[in-house]
Design a protein around this motif. Structure first.
Motif, PDB file in Angstrom:
ATOM      1  N   VAL A 196     -39.471  14.911 -27.362  1.00  0.00           N
ATOM      2  CA  VAL A 196     -38.052  15.138 -27.630  1.00  0.00           C
ATOM      3  C   VAL A 196     -37.286  15.115 -26.313  1.00  0.00           C
ATOM      4  CG1 VAL A 196     -36.350  16.852 -28.387  1.00  0.00           C
ATOM      5  CG2 VAL A 196     -38.400  16.418 -29.762  1.00  0.00           C
ATOM      6  N   HIS A 197     -36.156  14.418 -26.317  1.00  0.00           N
ATOM      7  CA  HIS A 197     -35.306  14.332 -25.122  1.00  0.00           C
ATOM      8  C   HIS A 197     -33.869  14.693 -25.499  1.00  0.00           C
ATOM      9  CE1 HIS A 197     -38.425  12.197 -22.825  1.00  0.00           C
ATOM     10  NE2 HIS A 197     -38.646  11.492 -23.913  1.00  0.00           N
ATOM     11  N   TRP A 198     -33.108  15.108 -24.486  1.00  0.00           N
ATOM     12  CA  TRP A 198     -31.664  15.304 -24.633  1.00  0.00           C
ATOM     13  C   TRP A 198     -30.974  14.338 -23.678  1.00  0.00           C
ATOM     14  CZ3 TRP A 198     -29.475  18.479 -28.240  1.00  0.00           C
ATOM     15  CH2 TRP A 198     -30.326  19.388 -28.876  1.00  0.00           C
ATOM     16  N   TRP A 199     -30.251  13.381 -24.247  1.00  0.00           N
ATOM     17  CA  TRP A 199     -29.644  12.321 -23.453  1.00  0.00           C
ATOM     18  C   TRP A 199     -28.132  12.287 -23.654  1.00  0.00           C
ATOM     19  CZ3 TRP A 199     -33.806   8.622 -25.727  1.00  0.00           C
ATOM     20  CH2 TRP A 199     -34.952   8.630 -24.907  1.00  0.00           C
ATOM     21  N   GLU A 200     -27.423  11.820 -22.621  1.00  0.00           N
ATOM     22  CA  GLU A 200     -26.021  11.491 -22.803  1.00  0.00           C
ATOM     23  C   GLU A 200     -25.929  10.267 -23.715  1.00  0.00           C
ATOM     24  OE1 GLU A 200     -24.432  10.868 -18.926  1.00  0.00           O
ATOM     25  OE2 GLU A 200     -24.322  13.022 -18.469  1.00  0.00           O
ATOM     26  N   GLU A 201     -24.772  10.089 -24.339  1.00  0.00           N
ATOM     27  CA  GLU A 201     -24.647   9.036 -25.343  1.00  0.00           C
ATOM     28  C   GLU A 201     -24.975   7.646 -24.782  1.00  0.00           C
ATOM     29  OE1 GLU A 201     -21.537   7.223 -28.660  1.00  0.00           O
ATOM     30  OE2 GLU A 201     -21.001   9.022 -27.530  1.00  0.00           O
ATOM     31  N   LYS A 202     -24.552   7.375 -23.551  1.00  0.00           N
ATOM     32  CA  LYS A 202     -24.831   6.070 -22.951  1.00  0.00           C
ATOM     33  C   LYS A 202     -26.331   5.836 -22.842  1.00  0.00           C
ATOM     34  CE  LYS A 202     -23.838   3.220 -18.881  1.00  0.00           C
ATOM     35  NZ  LYS A 202     -23.127   3.168 -17.569  1.00  0.00           N
ATOM     36  N   GLU A 203     -27.058   6.862 -22.383  1.00  0.00           N
ATOM     37  CA  GLU A 203     -28.506   6.740 -22.252  1.00  0.00           C
ATOM     38  C   GLU A 203     -29.158   6.658 -23.625  1.00  0.00           C
ATOM     39  OE1 GLU A 203     -32.126   6.468 -20.078  1.00  0.00           O
ATOM     40  OE2 GLU A 203     -30.017   6.207 -19.546  1.00  0.00           O
ATOM     41  N   LEU A 204     -28.628   7.401 -24.572  1.00  0.00           N
ATOM     42  CA  LEU A 204     -29.156   7.383 -25.937  1.00  0.00           C
ATOM     43  C   LEU A 204     -29.101   5.971 -26.518  1.00  0.00           C
ATOM     44  CD1 LEU A 204     -29.926   9.611 -28.267  1.00  0.00           C
ATOM     45  CD2 LEU A 204     -27.690   8.956 -29.160  1.00  0.00           C
ATOM     46  N   ARG A 205     -27.949   5.333 -26.359  1.00  0.00           N
ATOM     47  CA  ARG A 205     -27.784   3.989 -26.928  1.00  0.00           C
ATOM     48  C   ARG A 205     -28.638   2.965 -26.178  1.00  0.00           C
ATOM     49  NH1 ARG A 205     -24.105   3.827 -30.809  1.00  0.00           N
ATOM     50  NH2 ARG A 205     -22.669   5.589 -30.985  1.00  0.00           N
ATOM     51  N   LYS A 206     -28.939   3.246 -24.940  1.00  0.00           N
ATOM     52  CA  LYS A 206     -29.795   2.354 -24.154  1.00  0.00           C
ATOM     53  C   LYS A 206     -31.262   2.490 -24.569  1.00  0.00           C
ATOM     54  CE  LYS A 206     -31.371   1.559 -19.389  1.00  0.00           C
ATOM     55  NZ  LYS A 206     -31.225   2.000 -17.971  1.00  0.00           N
ATOM     56  N   GLN A 207     -31.704   3.714 -24.820  1.00  0.00           N
ATOM     57  CA  GLN A 207     -33.116   3.986 -25.050  1.00  0.00           C
ATOM     58  C   GLN A 207     -33.547   3.811 -26.508  1.00  0.00           C
ATOM     59  OE1 GLN A 207     -35.334   4.485 -22.762  1.00  0.00           O
ATOM     60  NE2 GLN A 207     -34.079   4.910 -20.969  1.00  0.00           N
ATOM     61  N   CYS A 208     -32.624   4.014 -27.443  1.00  0.00           N
ATOM     62  CA  CYS A 208     -33.000   4.061 -28.856  1.00  0.00           C
ATOM     63  C   CYS A 208     -32.914   2.698 -29.528  1.00  0.00           C
ATOM     64  CB  CYS A 208     -32.120   5.058 -29.599  1.00  0.00           C
ATOM     65  SG  CYS A 208     -32.383   6.767 -29.087  1.00  0.00           S
ATOM     66  N   VAL A 209     -33.815   2.479 -30.473  1.00  0.00           N
ATOM     67  CA  VAL A 209     -33.820   1.208 -31.198  1.00  0.00           C
ATOM     68  C   VAL A 209     -32.731   1.166 -32.257  1.00  0.00           C
ATOM     69  CG1 VAL A 209     -36.274   0.845 -30.795  1.00  0.00           C
ATOM     70  CG2 VAL A 209     -35.555   2.056 -32.858  1.00  0.00           C
ATOM     71  N   PHE A 210     -32.231   2.338 -32.663  1.00  0.00           N
ATOM     72  CA  PHE A 210     -31.171   2.401 -33.670  1.00  0.00           C
ATOM     73  C   PHE A 210     -30.357   3.659 -33.417  1.00  0.00           C
ATOM     74  CE2 PHE A 210     -29.849   4.420 -37.696  1.00  0.00           C
ATOM     75  CZ  PHE A 210     -28.913   3.479 -38.119  1.00  0.00           C
ATOM     76  N   VAL A 211     -29.028   3.520 -33.419  1.00  0.00           N
ATOM     77  CA  VAL A 211     -28.134   4.659 -33.250  1.00  0.00           C
ATOM     78  C   VAL A 211     -27.037   4.562 -34.308  1.00  0.00           C
ATOM     79  CG1 VAL A 211     -26.528   5.869 -31.729  1.00  0.00           C
ATOM     80  CG2 VAL A 211     -28.558   4.760 -30.760  1.00  0.00           C
TER      81      VAL A 211
END
Length: 276
Positions: A196-211
């Motif tokens: 489990v990670h806590w990311w800023e939205e920019k990093e979230l959209r970079k790392q995740c396959v679906f947002v």
């Protein structure tokens, strides 16, 4: 209900906790809840009671995952009172409302400030986590099968053990089910770490396959919670998870249905004890 103290959802940070001591904030009969809060509990009994606490290990129903169940116990030199938690929902006010009833009609009811001992049903939590992560693995499998399922987009999911599915916009043919299960088997056998990670939205959209367009599982400081199946892919997620994919068990595709331009993949998780 007081809104001066908001609860800390400990399950979002310490998923392994199965017991926890916390303090009572309020004890409210169901029929005395606000209309907004009472609407969260459609199948509740009129005799049920909603309890709010300062911090909780009980997962609140959401994101397609059922809530935890368990008990909250108050003990003193003269009495012991047990409250059976049957469902937990997060109120719009921010509190987690633990709905249920006292084990005895003669039990002394909790009062604000009392310290109670929380204990969740660990076997049920583990099952919910397995089913939840199986849904993520299945979605990753669909993303790999571009030859069989081109131009599909994940829409939503249900992680209820008896009615688990992942829904996609677009058509997914029924012949893909064995390919999906083969990929799921590979991911489970690899015992990939689930973090489990806590990311800023920019990093979230970079790392995740679906947002999704709308995210309701943010934390403090503008961070968003995500689960990363290391080596396979990450998803924004507020649910609970297994330690590694090996704990998920065998993922079976039960059926693929179609309606209104969408495809639902119905699935289940099993281990050897389920077949005995």
């Amino acid at each position: 209900m007081s809104t001066q103290v908001l609860p800390q959802a400990l399950y979002q940070y310490e998923e392994k906790l199965r017991t926890h001591d916390t303090q009572i904030v309020s004890v409210t009969p169901l029929l005395q809840l606000s209309d907004e809060d009472r609407a969260l509990f459609e199948s509740a009994s009129p005799d049920d009671v909603a309890i709010a606490v300062t911090s909780t290990i009980f997962f609140a129903q959401g994101g397609g995952q059922p809530s935890d169940t368990g008990t909250m116990t108050y003990s003193s030199s003269s009495t012991t009172s047990i409250f059976n938690v049957t469902i937990v929902r997060k109120s719009p006010s921010g509190f987690h409302l633990h709905l249920g009833n006292f084990s005895s009609p003669d039990a002394v009811h909790f009062k604000p400030g009392d310290t109670v001992h929380q204990a969740i049903d660990g076997a049920k939590r583990d099952l919910h986590s397995r089913v939840h992560d199986a849904g993520h693995i299945l979605s990753l499998a669909v993303g790999r099968m571009t030859n069989f399922a081109p131009d599909v987009t994940e829409l939503k999911a249900s992680h209820h053990p008896d009615a688990a599915f992942v829904e996609f916009k677009g058509y997914i043919g029924g012949t893909i089910e064995y390919n999906l299960m083969d990929y799921c088997r590979e991911i489970v056998a690899a015992e990939l770490p689930v973090k489990v990670h806590w990311w800023e939205e920019k990093e979230l959209r970079k790392q995740c396959v679906f947002v999704p367009e709308v995210m309701d599982f943010g934390g403090e400081g503008g961070l968003f919670r995500a689960v990363d199946i290391e080596g396979a892919g990450a998803y924004p997620c507020g649910g609970t998870h297994v330690e590694n994919t090996g704990f998920v068990g065998t993922i079976i595709v039960r059926n693929i249905t179609h309606a209104k331009g969408a495809s639902k993949i119905w699935y289940g998780v099993y281990d050897w004890s389920d077949w005995k």
